[in-house]
Design a protein around this motif. Sequence first.
Motif, mmCIF file in Angstrom:
data_model
loop_
_atom_site.group_PDB
_atom_site.id
_atom_site.type_symbol
_atom_site.label_atom_id
_atom_site.label_comp_id
_atom_site.label_asym_id
_atom_site.label_seq_id
_atom_site.Cartn_x
_atom_site.Cartn_y
_atom_site.Cartn_z
ATOM 1 N N ARG A 232 -5.020 21.648 -6.812
ATOM 2 C CA ARG A 232 -5.327 20.622 -5.808
ATOM 3 C C ARG A 232 -5.513 21.241 -4.435
ATOM 4 N N ASP A 233 -4.590 22.108 -4.036
ATOM 5 C CA ASP A 233 -4.648 22.705 -2.706
ATOM 6 C C ASP A 233 -5.883 23.578 -2.538
ATOM 7 N N GLU A 234 -6.241 24.336 -3.567
ATOM 8 C CA GLU A 234 -7.453 25.156 -3.501
ATOM 9 C C GLU A 234 -8.701 24.293 -3.391
ATOM 10 N N ALA A 235 -8.706 23.153 -4.065
ATOM 11 C CA ALA A 235 -9.851 22.245 -3.964
ATOM 12 C C ALA A 235 -10.040 21.770 -2.527
ATOM 13 N N PHE B 214 -1.609 5.437 -10.247
ATOM 14 C CA PHE B 214 -2.433 6.619 -10.508
ATOM 15 C C PHE B 214 -2.837 6.614 -11.981
ATOM 16 N N ILE B 215 -4.144 6.637 -12.238
ATOM 17 C CA ILE B 215 -4.590 6.597 -13.640
ATOM 18 C C ILE B 215 -5.435 7.802 -14.040
ATOM 19 N N GLY B 216 -5.837 8.623 -13.078
ATOM 20 C CA GLY B 216 -6.641 9.778 -13.437
ATOM 21 C C GLY B 216 -7.188 10.487 -12.215
ATOM 22 N N PHE B 217 -8.152 11.366 -12.466
ATOM 23 C CA PHE B 217 -8.784 12.112 -11.382
ATOM 24 C C PHE B 217 -10.266 12.275 -11.678
ATOM 25 N N VAL B 218 -11.014 12.508 -10.616
ATOM 26 C CA VAL B 218 -12.425 12.901 -10.707
ATOM 27 C C VAL B 218 -12.627 14.057 -9.735
ATOM 28 N N GLU B 219 -13.588 14.919 -10.075
ATOM 29 C CA GLU B 219 -13.865 16.023 -9.164
ATOM 30 C C GLU B 219 -15.319 16.450 -9.236
ATOM 31 N N LEU B 220 -15.768 16.953 -8.119
ATOM 32 C CA LEU B 220 -17.035 17.668 -8.003
ATOM 33 C C LEU B 220 -16.648 19.103 -7.705
ATOM 34 N N ASP B 221 -17.167 20.024 -8.495
ATOM 35 C CA ASP B 221 -16.743 21.410 -8.364
ATOM 36 C C ASP B 221 -17.961 22.322 -8.506
ATOM 37 N N GLY B 222 -17.815 23.536 -8.024
ATOM 38 C CA GLY B 222 -18.885 24.522 -8.165
ATOM 39 C C GLY B 222 -20.174 24.094 -7.491
ATOM 40 N N LEU C 187 -10.735 5.883 -4.870
ATOM 41 C CA LEU C 187 -10.541 7.320 -4.986
ATOM 42 C C LEU C 187 -9.827 7.791 -3.730
ATOM 43 N N THR C 188 -8.700 8.486 -3.927
ATOM 44 C CA THR C 188 -7.852 8.909 -2.823
ATOM 45 C C THR C 188 -7.513 10.387 -2.972
ATOM 46 N N LEU C 189 -6.774 10.894 -2.012
ATOM 47 C CA LEU C 189 -6.227 12.242 -2.137
ATOM 48 C C LEU C 189 -5.221 12.265 -3.284
ATOM 49 N N LEU C 190 -5.177 13.357 -3.982
ATOM 50 C CA LEU C 190 -4.222 13.575 -5.062
ATOM 51 C C LEU C 190 -2.908 14.035 -4.428
ATOM 52 N N ASP C 191 -1.849 13.221 -4.561
ATOM 53 C CA ASP C 191 -0.582 13.589 -3.920
ATOM 54 C C ASP C 191 0.405 14.173 -4.927
ATOM 55 N N ASP C 192 1.571 14.589 -4.445
ATOM 56 C CA ASP C 192 2.565 15.234 -5.303
ATOM 57 C C ASP C 192 3.041 14.314 -6.428
ATOM 58 N N HIS C 193 3.180 13.030 -6.144
ATOM 59 C CA HIS C 193 3.593 12.074 -7.181
ATOM 60 C C HIS C 193 2.547 12.022 -8.302
ATOM 61 N N ASP C 194 1.271 12.053 -7.936
ATOM 62 C CA ASP C 194 0.190 12.062 -8.924
ATOM 63 C C ASP C 194 0.267 13.321 -9.792
ATOM 64 N N ILE C 195 0.528 14.443 -9.150
ATOM 65 C CA ILE C 195 0.655 15.709 -9.882
ATOM 66 C C ILE C 195 1.789 15.618 -10.901
ATOM 67 N N PHE D 150 -14.506 18.929 -4.410
ATOM 68 C CA PHE D 150 -13.962 17.644 -3.978
ATOM 69 C C PHE D 150 -13.160 17.070 -5.131
ATOM 70 N N LEU D 151 -11.901 16.755 -4.892
ATOM 71 C CA LEU D 151 -10.987 16.287 -5.919
ATOM 72 C C LEU D 151 -10.337 14.999 -5.438
ATOM 73 N N PHE D 152 -10.349 13.982 -6.302
ATOM 74 C CA PHE D 152 -9.797 12.677 -5.938
ATOM 75 C C PHE D 152 -8.920 12.125 -7.053
ATOM 76 N N ALA D 153 -7.869 11.416 -6.659
ATOM 77 C CA ALA D 153 -7.074 10.627 -7.597
ATOM 78 C C ALA D 153 -7.796 9.308 -7.816
ATOM 79 N N ILE D 154 -7.731 8.790 -9.038
ATOM 80 C CA ILE D 154 -8.228 7.446 -9.338
ATOM 81 C C ILE D 154 -7.018 6.523 -9.305
ATOM 82 N N LYS D 155 -7.081 5.495 -8.452
ATOM 83 C CA LYS D 155 -5.974 4.540 -8.325
ATOM 84 C C LYS D 155 -6.481 3.133 -8.636
ATOM 85 N N GLU D 156 -5.696 2.444 -9.428
ATOM 86 C CA GLU D 156 -5.918 1.012 -9.687
ATOM 87 C C GLU D 156 -4.720 0.339 -9.041
#
Length: 181
Positions: free
Chosen positions: A53-56, A73-81, A12-20, A63-69
Amino acid sequence: MEALLTGERVRLTLLDDHDIDHMTKWYNKTDYARHLDALPAKPKRAEDLRKWRDEAHEHDSHFLFAIKEADQFIGFVELDGILWTQQNAWLTIGIGDPDMYGKGYGSEAMELLIQFAFHELNLHRLQLTVFEYNNAARRLYEKLGFVHEGSHREFILRDGQAYDMLLYGLLRKDWNQKTQG
């Protein structure tokens, strides 16, 4: 030294512009959008996803993360609220490439995020909602130990049919018992 959020196959990494940029393609697929949101499926602009992403990253309750294999980049996970006084949070996962479904990547990413939530953030409870028709997600959540706690009956109307929105919850003590026992 091992990275904080690294499993056997995913990290799990930071979500970057390429991921977006990848995510904008996923939102052109009706099935993807219909699994994540009760709003009508529609394409999302990269600038809107970047703002999300920036607001997170600006808030300590998100907390927002990119899922990388490997580096894919294959997806995202987040904890919110996150309610810090109550030690609970909402959890979300989205995997956009159908070729990655059913291979355990989502399960591993969720395990990393749950471990982070309970043992790094010291949360007590995680919760999520899922639409009744999303059977794969329901199986994943139940496999991870989430308990079906209730339903919003006929919450969502899709293709002329009404579906329930299901609430699932997971307590830290249950997760610890599952992973340690």
